[in-house]
Design a protein around this motif. Sequence first.
Motif, PDB file in Angstrom:
ATOM      1  N   THR A 106      51.113  26.562  39.203  1.00 27.51           N
ATOM      2  CA  THR A 106      52.055  26.679  40.366  1.00 27.51           C
ATOM      3  C   THR A 106      51.861  28.208  40.978  1.00 27.51           C
ATOM      4  OG1 THR A 106      53.952  25.855  38.957  1.00 27.51           O
ATOM      5  CG2 THR A 106      54.442  26.912  40.928  1.00 27.51           C
ATOM      6  N   TRP A 107      51.632  29.189  40.195  1.00 24.86           N
ATOM      7  CA  TRP A 107      50.957  30.485  40.907  1.00 24.86           C
ATOM      8  C   TRP A 107      49.650  30.271  41.887  1.00 24.86           C
ATOM      9  CZ3 TRP A 107      47.907  34.665  38.199  1.00 24.86           C
ATOM     10  CH2 TRP A 107      47.697  35.654  39.327  1.00 24.86           C
ATOM     11  N   HIS A 108      48.913  29.641  41.232  1.00 27.39           N
ATOM     12  CA  HIS A 108      47.562  29.578  41.953  1.00 27.39           C
ATOM     13  C   HIS A 108      47.555  28.671  43.216  1.00 27.39           C
ATOM     14  CE1 HIS A 108      44.589  30.812  38.514  1.00 27.39           C
ATOM     15  NE2 HIS A 108      45.529  31.693  38.652  1.00 27.39           N
ATOM     16  N   LYS A 109      48.514  27.519  42.888  1.00 26.99           N
ATOM     17  CA  LYS A 109      48.734  26.534  44.235  1.00 26.99           C
ATOM     18  C   LYS A 109      49.428  27.370  45.390  1.00 26.99           C
ATOM     19  CE  LYS A 109      51.569  22.650  45.474  1.00 26.99           C
ATOM     20  NZ  LYS A 109      52.947  22.666  45.288  1.00 26.99           N
ATOM     21  N   LEU A 110      50.376  28.134  44.981  1.00 23.12           N
ATOM     22  CA  LEU A 110      51.113  29.150  45.920  1.00 23.12           C
ATOM     23  C   LEU A 110      50.293  29.914  46.555  1.00 23.12           C
ATOM     24  CD1 LEU A 110      54.563  29.544  43.857  1.00 23.12           C
ATOM     25  CD2 LEU A 110      54.000  27.832  45.939  1.00 23.12           C
ATOM     26  N   ASP A 111      49.512  30.522  45.420  1.00 17.34           N
ATOM     27  CA  ASP A 111      48.335  31.618  46.204  1.00 17.34           C
ATOM     28  C   ASP A 111      47.318  31.031  47.254  1.00 17.34           C
ATOM     29  OD1 ASP A 111      45.819  33.238  45.674  1.00 17.34           O
ATOM     30  OD2 ASP A 111      47.569  34.754  45.495  1.00 17.34           O
ATOM     31  N   ARG A 112      46.863  30.188  47.057  1.00 16.35           N
ATOM     32  CA  ARG A 112      45.982  29.322  47.756  1.00 16.35           C
ATOM     33  C   ARG A 112      46.737  28.864  49.360  1.00 16.35           C
ATOM     34  NH1 ARG A 112      43.781  26.719  43.510  1.00 16.35           N
ATOM     35  NH2 ARG A 112      45.519  25.095  43.472  1.00 16.35           N
ATOM     36  N   MET A 113      47.911  28.520  49.110  1.00 19.47           N
ATOM     37  CA  MET A 113      48.778  28.019  50.176  1.00 19.47           C
ATOM     38  C   MET A 113      49.192  29.110  51.049  1.00 19.47           C
ATOM     39  SD  MET A 113      51.805  25.366  50.210  1.00 19.47           S
ATOM     40  CE  MET A 113      52.727  24.936  51.715  1.00 19.47           C
ATOM     41  N   LEU A 114      49.519  30.142  50.315  1.00 20.61           N
ATOM     42  CA  LEU A 114      49.752  31.298  51.004  1.00 20.61           C
ATOM     43  C   LEU A 114      48.931  32.071  51.871  1.00 20.61           C
ATOM     44  CD1 LEU A 114      52.150  33.291  52.279  1.00 20.61           C
ATOM     45  CD2 LEU A 114      52.182  34.610  50.061  1.00 20.61           C
ATOM     46  N   ASP A 115      47.831  31.968  51.352  1.00 17.09           N
ATOM     47  CA  ASP A 115      46.452  32.440  51.968  1.00 17.09           C
ATOM     48  C   ASP A 115      46.124  31.742  53.079  1.00 17.09           C
ATOM     49  OD1 ASP A 115      42.968  33.171  51.388  1.00 17.09           O
ATOM     50  OD2 ASP A 115      44.285  34.504  51.289  1.00 17.09           O
ATOM     51  N   ALA A 116      46.365  30.641  53.047  1.00 18.16           N
ATOM     52  CA  ALA A 116      46.173  29.804  54.482  1.00 18.16           C
ATOM     53  C   ALA A 116      47.148  29.965  55.475  1.00 18.16           C
ATOM     54  CB  ALA A 116      46.146  28.149  54.098  1.00 18.16           C
ATOM     55  N   GLY A 159      38.078  34.524  40.061  1.00 23.46           N
ATOM     56  CA  GLY A 159      37.384  35.070  41.408  1.00 23.46           C
ATOM     57  C   GLY A 159      37.751  34.689  42.633  1.00 23.46           C
ATOM     58  N   ASP A 160      38.543  33.523  42.660  1.00 22.87           N
ATOM     59  CA  ASP A 160      38.868  33.149  44.060  1.00 22.87           C
ATOM     60  C   ASP A 160      40.494  32.999  44.148  1.00 22.87           C
ATOM     61  OD1 ASP A 160      38.542  29.515  43.741  1.00 22.87           O
ATOM     62  OD2 ASP A 160      39.520  30.855  42.393  1.00 22.87           O
ATOM     63  N   VAL A 161      41.273  33.801  43.155  1.00 19.48           N
ATOM     64  CA  VAL A 161      42.676  33.943  43.591  1.00 19.48           C
ATOM     65  C   VAL A 161      42.970  35.235  44.079  1.00 19.48           C
ATOM     66  CG1 VAL A 161      44.697  34.395  42.096  1.00 19.48           C
ATOM     67  CG2 VAL A 161      42.801  33.032  41.125  1.00 19.48           C
ATOM     68  N   ALA A 162      43.846  35.130  45.531  1.00 18.93           N
ATOM     69  CA  ALA A 162      43.802  36.135  46.134  1.00 18.93           C
ATOM     70  C   ALA A 162      45.102  37.356  45.661  1.00 18.93           C
ATOM     71  CB  ALA A 162      44.124  35.690  47.595  1.00 18.93           C
ATOM     72  N   PHE A 163      45.904  36.774  44.564  1.00 15.44           N
ATOM     73  CA  PHE A 163      46.864  37.655  44.384  1.00 15.44           C
ATOM     74  C   PHE A 163      47.925  38.096  45.219  1.00 15.44           C
ATOM     75  CE2 PHE A 163      45.505  38.551  40.008  1.00 15.44           C
ATOM     76  CZ  PHE A 163      44.105  38.296  39.922  1.00 15.44           C
ATOM     77  N   HIS A 164      48.400  37.248  45.933  1.00 15.87           N
ATOM     78  CA  HIS A 164      49.308  37.558  47.454  1.00 15.87           C
ATOM     79  C   HIS A 164      50.723  37.839  46.389  1.00 15.87           C
ATOM     80  CE1 HIS A 164      47.378  36.488  50.923  1.00 15.87           C
ATOM     81  NE2 HIS A 164      46.638  35.445  50.343  1.00 15.87           N
ATOM     82  N   HIS A 165      51.241  38.684  47.454  1.00 17.84           N
ATOM     83  CA  HIS A 165      52.489  39.469  46.907  1.00 17.84           C
ATOM     84  C   HIS A 165      53.709  38.531  46.590  1.00 17.84           C
ATOM     85  CE1 HIS A 165      56.001  42.398  47.465  1.00 17.84           C
ATOM     86  NE2 HIS A 165      55.247  43.075  46.469  1.00 17.84           N
ATOM     87  N   ALA A 166      53.845  37.764  47.620  1.00 18.07           N
ATOM     88  CA  ALA A 166      55.496  36.945  47.372  1.00 18.07           C
ATOM     89  C   ALA A 166      55.448  36.003  46.246  1.00 18.07           C
ATOM     90  CB  ALA A 166      55.694  36.274  48.667  1.00 18.07           C
ATOM     91  N   PRO A 167      54.315  35.362  45.941  1.00 23.37           N
ATOM     92  CA  PRO A 167      54.303  34.462  44.797  1.00 23.37           C
ATOM     93  C   PRO A 167      54.291  35.229  43.425  1.00 23.37           C
ATOM     94  CG  PRO A 167      52.797  33.685  46.201  1.00 23.37           C
ATOM     95  CD  PRO A 167      53.132  35.133  46.862  1.00 23.37           C
ATOM     96  N   LEU A 168      53.756  36.302  43.400  1.00 27.64           N
ATOM     97  CA  LEU A 168      53.755  37.208  42.216  1.00 27.64           C
ATOM     98  C   LEU A 168      54.894  37.650  42.033  1.00 27.64           C
ATOM     99  CD1 LEU A 168      50.207  38.589  42.260  1.00 27.64           C
ATOM    100  CD2 LEU A 168      51.135  37.325  40.529  1.00 27.64           C
ATOM    101  N   PHE A 169      55.425  38.038  42.946  1.00 26.14           N
ATOM    102  CA  PHE A 169      56.961  38.851  42.869  1.00 26.14           C
ATOM    103  C   PHE A 169      57.780  37.801  42.203  1.00 26.14           C
ATOM    104  CE2 PHE A 169      59.895  42.026  43.644  1.00 26.14           C
ATOM    105  CZ  PHE A 169      61.303  41.373  43.942  1.00 26.14           C
ATOM    106  N   GLY A 170      57.579  36.541  42.893  1.00 25.14           N
ATOM    107  CA  GLY A 170      58.525  35.405  42.118  1.00 25.14           C
ATOM    108  C   GLY A 170      58.241  35.116  40.845  1.00 25.14           C
ATOM    109  N   ILE A 171      56.985  35.100  40.481  1.00 21.29           N
ATOM    110  CA  ILE A 171      56.429  34.861  39.294  1.00 21.29           C
ATOM    111  C   ILE A 171      56.826  35.909  37.830  1.00 21.29           C
ATOM    112  CG2 ILE A 171      54.393  34.663  37.579  1.00 21.29           C
ATOM    113  CD1 ILE A 171      54.211  32.396  39.158  1.00 21.29           C
TER     114      ILE A 171
END
Lengths: 260, 277
Positions: A106-116, A159-171
């Motif tokens: 779920t985290w990776h999916k959210l990360d990709r989506m937020l990146d877009a 290598g292609d995970v952006a580590f966006h803030h909002a999903p990580l905060f939620g995780i």
Amino acid sequence: GRLAPGLRSFHVGGPPEASTEANVSHGKEKQASVELPLHWSEWQLLDSILPTGGFAHSFGLEAAIQARLISSPDDLRTYVIHILENTGSLLLPFVCTATTSPDLETWHKLDRMLDATLTNEVSRKASTAQGSALLRVAASVFTEVPSLKKMREISLNFGDVAFHHAPLFGIICGLLGLHRGTSQRAYMFITLRDIISAATRLNLVGPLGAAVLQHQIAFVAEAMLKKWKDRAVEEACQTSPLLDTVQGCHAYLFSRLFCS
Amino acid sequence: MESKIEAATGKLVVKKVGGKSTVTRCFSKYPLKFIIPNKVGSSETDAVWVYTLTYGGGIVSGDSISCEITVADACTAVLTTQASTKVYKSLGSKSSEQILEAKIGSDALLAVIPDPVTCFSTASGRHESGEKWDFELYRSTNHIFLEGDQPLFLDSVLLEQGNITNIAERMQDYQVIAMVILLGPKLKQIQIQVQENVRRMMSEQLYLPSTGLRPHGKTQSDHFLAKPSFVVSCSAFGPKGIGIVVRIAAMTTESVYRFLQHQLAGMETLLGVSPYS
């Protein structure tokens, strides 16, 4: 056995195990398990002293000043409210979904989506910088949740995970045992906290005035939370195109204190 | 990619016929109409231009106009409107919508260059003073996916009157917002040029006001403290920055047209005619 809500037990120096009673030792463990009310972790997570680099970002406030959009205390108040509304509409869905399903996929999916979704390069970079720092700190601090460290290592290897803030905060909230209502309110809180902090460093308001403003705006932030919480990420949208445009100008500032 | 629009108002397919981009399928039903001139611009350029027209010159509540276009490999198509789209409010209104779904082949180019959407709060369409941003709701969504439904660009802007913030307050004195997306290797040179131009323009416009935050008073150098009438920023997106998105907030429509004309002039070689000229 089920833990009482709000409590999490852990063995000092050992791996976490399910335990229903305080002061029960298991097997070879000599140390007693300690039940720590969740408040300690929650408050530490929201404390601005946590070294996540939030102080480096102004949410477009610095660019707005240099574009002369902020020329009175009322302008500042209005600006903060608009940023909070946009945080609600754009980012709360990511915090919510991540808290509810704090797993790697779920985290990776959210990360990709937020990146877009973060099409503004300035806010996109700010998000990855803060998210990376947050996960690094959380993995070191909350050792009773070993999956934080594991997820971080796996993702760094991808290598292609952006580590966006909002999903990580939620995780992180989800793995700590916080409810999605709490994590979304907390996300609004830290956003308000960080903009107000930026405003004082930009000399828009003094420390006491900032504290007064923060409390006044808390009522508005709560209303924003009620309006935007618990939505699906497919509904994420931005509500302040002017501020998005202005924040995107941050890279053009000749002199700047902040990264974004 | 399967068509998600069940009963599209319009469908277009552009394929190579005799080595030239040609509309091989063109369907439309009321209120949508397509106009496809035989020749637009230089005969050396391979590009087909399609003008869309809405009967009545506007969209009224409850209208749903959807259009599907497929641009086959190595083709170039331009989709444009004949005049600005006017959205009128009527009594007891439902919201109206326009949807465009495009599928673009490899080495193909689709240029969507519409005129502005103007929202009127009165049914008569007259723009009276004090009615700026005086509509209930406007949502604009632009999603771009790569092969395999991978999200590349997910943008959704919602302007909705709220009880805490109203739209006019969010937009301040800016009457126009615009977004330009330039995506793909064919546009690399233009992307580089636009990024540089925008940086240069805005660097001049952004500076620390010499006075700090002032409580409601006026100063002698008010003009120095006035907001820029045109604000623009440019961001790269996608793997290796294959795309750029330009966002604009402006006080006049004319200034936006001028900007687009200037920045997109380099597209004449690809499209046959410079957009917004």
